[in-house]
Enzyme design. Structure first.
Site, short mmCIF file in Angstrom:
data_model
loop_
_atom_site.label_atom_id
_atom_site.label_comp_id
_atom_site.label_asym_id
_atom_site.label_seq_id
_atom_site.Cartn_x
_atom_site.Cartn_y
_atom_site.Cartn_z
N GLU A 54 4.61 -7.74 14.22
CA GLU A 54 3.92 -8.15 15.44
C GLU A 54 3.35 -9.55 15.30
OE1 GLU A 54 1.13 -5.20 13.31
OE2 GLU A 54 3.27 -5.47 13.58
N ARG B 10 0.81 -1.22 0.00
CA ARG B 10 0.00 0.00 0.00
C ARG B 10 0.85 1.27 0.00
NH1 ARG B 10 -2.07 -4.01 2.61
NH2 ARG B 10 -1.06 -3.40 4.54
#
Length: 188
Positions: A108, A71
């Site tokens: 994460e 993106r």
């Protein structure tokens, strides 16, 4: 079909946060994904996003925008076009055809690698690093390291969204990089 929008229609402030979709438990349980595709499909919202970034960086001093897959390509390429500067992609491992530099990083929810062509940037060249979102900062840190490996100079790291509770900004600032985000959300 309704009337065409005038440029002045884009000058009024928009609440871009309302155009961001939050998707719970993606890509795995416990992760909330902030999706900018809902912002991108809104012509006025996408335009307002690029206009705000252009206003910040349009004063000169940047020779290239470097966008992180995927993106970051969308935001970065549109911003580079608006600023009339070049665009450099930072891609996932194995996607670029010529000689590359590579960095690994932790997310994460796992680990990955990014790479950039070795000849993409010049020594001392002032560049802007762009992505859609910063969370823990692992991807952005790896991208920033690739840029500095070339000898180029990061003017700032810019994001559409910052998940403020996850520490990505602090991680980049500890490396000496300035950080800007258009929108802030709590991170979890």
């Amino acid at each position: 079909m309704g009337p065409l929008l005038q440029y002045s229609d884009f000058l009024f402030p928009m609440d871009l946060k309302k155009l961001i979709r939050e998707v719970p438990d993606f890509p795995k349980p416990g992760i909330n994904f902030f999706d900018i595709t809902t912002l991108l499909k809104d012509g006025r919202g996408f335009h307002a996003t690029i206009e705000q970034l252009t206003a910040r960086y349009g004063v000169g001093g940047i020779s290239k925008v470097v966008g992180i897959e995927s993106r970051g390509f969308i935001i970065g390429a549109a911003l580079a076009q608006a600023l009339q500067v070049g665009f450099v992609p930072i891609r996932k491992l194995g996607k670029l055809p010529a000689k590359t530099l590579s960095r690994s990083y932790q997310l994460e929810y796992g680990s990955d690698h990014v790479e950039m062509h070795v000849d993409a940037l010049a020594q001392g060249e002032p560049v802007l690093l762009v992505d859609d979102l910063i969370a823990t900062g692992g991807t952005a840190e790896a991208a920033a390291q690739l840029i500095t490996d070339t000898g180029a100079r990061i003017v700032e790291c810019a994001f559409v969204i910052e998940l403020v509770d996850l520490g990505g900004r602090a991680r980049l600032e500890q490396l000496g990089h300035r950080v800007f985000a258009l929108l802030e959300f709590p991170g979890h």
